[in-house]
Scaffold this active site. Structure first.
Site, PDB file in Angstrom:
ATOM      1  N   LYS A  96       1.223  -1.256   0.199  1.00  0.00           N
ATOM      2  CA  LYS A  96      -0.118  -0.606   0.153  1.00  0.00           C
ATOM      3  C   LYS A  96       1.262   1.061  -0.151  1.00  0.00           C
ATOM      4  CE  LYS A  96      -4.329  -2.055   2.513  1.00  0.00           C
ATOM      5  NZ  LYS A  96      -4.660  -1.571   1.860  1.00  0.00           N
ATOM      6  N   ARG A 123     -10.434 -11.442   2.315  1.00  0.00           N
ATOM      7  CA  ARG A 123     -10.652 -12.966   1.629  1.00  0.00           C
ATOM      8  C   ARG A 123     -10.002 -14.439   2.530  1.00  0.00           C
ATOM      9  NH1 ARG A 123     -11.441 -10.252  -3.832  1.00  0.00           N
ATOM     10  NH2 ARG A 123     -11.081  -8.463  -2.452  1.00  0.00           N
TER      11      ARG A 123
HETATM   12  N1  BES Z   1      -7.912  -3.734   4.485  1.00  0.00           N
HETATM   13  C1  BES Z   1      -7.938  -3.782   3.230  1.00  0.00           C
HETATM   14  C2  BES Z   1     -10.204  -3.050   3.115  1.00  0.00           C
HETATM   15  C3  BES Z   1      -9.346  -1.104   3.463  1.00  0.00           C
HETATM   16  C4  BES Z   1      -9.200  -0.596   2.673  1.00  0.00           C
HETATM   17  C5  BES Z   1     -10.352  -1.108   4.582  1.00  0.00           C
HETATM   18  C6  BES Z   1      -9.300   1.287   3.380  1.00  0.00           C
HETATM   19  C7  BES Z   1     -10.144   0.096   5.639  1.00  0.00           C
HETATM   20  C8  BES Z   1     -10.292   0.976   4.604  1.00  0.00           C
HETATM   21  C9  BES Z   1      -7.460  -4.729   2.602  1.00  0.00           C
HETATM   22  O1  BES Z   1      -7.097  -5.371   2.807  1.00  0.00           O
HETATM   23  C10 BES Z   1      -8.008  -4.425   0.777  1.00  0.00           C
HETATM   24  O2  BES Z   1      -6.326  -3.970   0.868  1.00  0.00           O
HETATM   25  N2  BES Z   1      -8.386  -4.519  -0.370  1.00  0.00           N
HETATM   26  C11 BES Z   1      -7.896  -3.945  -1.131  1.00  0.00           C
HETATM   27  C12 BES Z   1      -8.469  -5.285  -2.234  1.00  0.00           C
HETATM   28  C13 BES Z   1      -7.545  -4.945  -4.136  1.00  0.00           C
HETATM   29  C14 BES Z   1      -6.574  -5.390  -3.510  1.00  0.00           C
HETATM   30  C15 BES Z   1      -8.667  -6.453  -4.647  1.00  0.00           C
HETATM   31  C16 BES Z   1      -8.946  -2.414  -1.649  1.00  0.00           C
HETATM   32  O3  BES Z   1     -10.190  -2.937  -1.148  1.00  0.00           O
HETATM   33  O4  BES Z   1      -7.718  -1.461  -2.698  1.00  0.00           O
HETATM   34 MN    MN Z   2      -5.367  -5.718   1.074  1.00  0.00          MN
END
Ligand code: BES
Ligand code: MN
Ligand code: ZN
Length: 491
Positions: free
Chosen positions: A267, A341
């Site tokens: 990230k 997931r």
């Molecule tokens: N934990 C994050 C989702 C999230 C983002 C929660 C902001 C709270 C605030 C999750 O693990 C994630 O990173 N999801 C990705 C999925 C994508 C890579 C398909 C996302 O939402 O960008």
């Molecule tokens: Mn994530």
């Protein structure tokens, strides 16, 4: 904070009285105003305070009133005065005087029911939550001074009895908020599992699975997420047996990513600190189990939380890896940041196979896309069961938590089909990202009635408008789940 129920307001330091819209003093407030020759009415008329919800007016107590200070607190329209309006009024009164230097706040509920008196105390506790354990230099004037909240009730015994049912829910929300507030260097999977294990003191049975056991059982998609971390992954299984012996349990599953860097699909630095609360779903499940045990709920319930840390490292999983899940379905990991997931897939499969529950309900801070879809004040509800979804959706607004049903169309299944494995962990680019995540989870439910609650929008709040939800960790879901169990699943 101490809670007491008292029969009279006399001698109160600060006395909070309820005012309905239109400057209508309620119950005791009216009597006080009369005793003080209309001084409270004059104070209101000289101000903008009209009794609107979440507004207050603090005045010096006029002569003839047995208190030092009066907080007039808005109840909103008298005809719409429900439990939530009452909670808001009690919470707002607390915030109006929390830094005043007064050590006690007395809330007048003399003209209200015992249940309402109890709820005022409950609301004051939720309002007073702060996570101060690491603040060593907090200035006295910024430190809350209220140590005791007293609630004036006509029937003190009945109010106490009603509070005994609500107090365990406040304990549980506080517990969940503490888990979510903790930084990831303190609350890593092993430490989290210890805190879950400690709930045995409430009468829960708690089993901890470490990496060796998880490996043996075949939790490979969960372990794959944690393999880049020096912190050992854990699964905690909490059981509450308050229902009939042998009765099929209900089951709750939570995403407990103690920190989510994204892994190799890392990230951006900006805002990454927020990913300490990527375990908010598991905190809701753990908080629920705390509440059920605390109030000795008449139900058999299982809580399963998958605890991992998602880090980039030489041992971390790579984009493109194919991993065999516990269900026997192979998973192509295209993005290591879609890790929630992967954790839930194994936990859901394990839960249905081992416990044969009536239903499984999972909570997870699963997708940023959920925030895009619903904004920051609604959680998304995905379900293969109208009954289960409706029970959840009925409970949420009763406790002030917003949730909205989302679709899981079969037509989008093709977006998570993989050319090399049975399923892949990303969808159709950014399109419907929360939906493809839910569809992924659904493939690990084995057809059991299931609901998935994406709480990415609601687990943490930066500008709370609700006095009973201070900024920071919300403990979102504890109250809704507890209410849903009480209303729909308890004997
Ligand atoms: N934990 C994050 C989702 C999230 C983002 C929660 C902001 C709270 C605030 C999750 O693990 C994630 O990173 N999801 C990705 C999925 C994508 C890579 C398909 C996302 O939402 O960008
Ligand atoms: Mn994530
Ligand atoms: Zn995550």
């Amino acid at each position: 904070m101490k809670i007491e129920f008292v029969a009279s307001a006399s001698g109160a330091e600060v006395l909070a009285v309820l005012v309905h819209e239109g400057r209508a003093l309620h119950g005791t407030g009216g009597n006080l105003d009369t005793a003080a020759s209309g001084a409270l009415t004059r104070a209101m008329n000289a101000s903008r305070f009209t009794g609107g919800s979440n507004s207050t007016l603090v005045v010096a107590a006029p002569a003839g009133v047995g208190a030092d200070t009066i907080v007039l607190t808005g109840g909103g329209e008298a005809g719409k005065f429900d439990d939530l309006a009452l909670e808001t009024a009690a919470g707002a009164a607390y915030h109006a005087v929390k830094l005043s230097g007064a050590k006690s706040l007395t809330i007048d509920a003399y003209a209200l029911s015992a249940e309402q008196a109890a709820r005022a105390a409950f609301a004051a506790r939720l309002a007073a939550y702060r996570f101060l354990k690491y603040r060593t230099t907090l200035k006295p004037e910024k430190t809350p001074s209220i140590e005791t909240v007293k609630v004036v009730a006509a029937d003190v015994t009945a109010a106490k009895a009603a509070y005994d049912k609500l107090s365990p829910v406040a304990d549980a929300v506080e517990f969940a908020r503490d888990l979510v507030s903790e930084p990831a260097n303190v609350l890593y999977p092993v430490e989290y599992a210890k805190r879950a294990k400690a709930l045995e003191k409430l009468g829960l049975e708690v089993e901890i699975l470490g990496e060796k056991e998880l490996e043996k059982l075949g939790f490979r998609t969960l372990l794959a997420v944690g393999q880049g971390s020096v912190r050992e992954s854990q699964v905690a299984i909490m059981k509450w047996n308050g229902g009939k012996k042998g009765e099929q349990p209900i089951a709750f599953v939570g995403k407990g990513v103690c920190f989510d860097t994204g892994g190799i699909s890392i990230k951006p630095a900006d805002g990454m600190e927020e990913m300490k609360w990527d375990m908010g779903g598991s905190a809701a499940v753990t908080g629920l189990m705390h509440a059920l045990a605390g109030r000795k709920a008449k139900v058999n319930a299982i809580g399963v939380i998958g605890l991992v840390e998602n880090m980039p490292d030489g041992a971390a999983q790579r984009p493109g890896d194919v991993v065999m899940s516990l269900s026997g379905q192979s998973v192509e990991v295209l993005n290591t940041d879609a890790e929630g997931r992967l954790v839930l897939a194994d936990c859901l499969w394990y839960t249905q196979e081992r416990f044969k529950p009536k239903f499984m309900l999972d909570l997870a801070t699963l997708t940023g896309a959920m925030i895009v879809a619903l904004g920051l004040e609604y959680a998304g509800v995905f379900s293969n069961s109208d009954e289960l979804a409706n029970n959840f959706l009925a409970a949420a607004p009763k406790v002030g938590e917003n949730a909205w049903r989302m679709p899981i169309p079969a037509a989008y299944e093709r977006h998570i089909d993989s050319p090399i494995a049975d399923v892949k962990n990303t969808g159709n680019g950014r399109a419907g990202g929360s939906i493809t995540a839910a569809l992924f989870l659904q493939r690990f439910t084995n057809g059991v009635p299931w609901a998935h609650i994406d709480i990415a929008p609601t687990a943490w709040v930066k500008d709370s408008k609700s006095p009973t939800v201070p900024d920071g960790a919300v403990g979102w879901g504890v109250r809704t789940l507890d209410r849903m169990v009480a209303d729909s699943y308890e004997a």
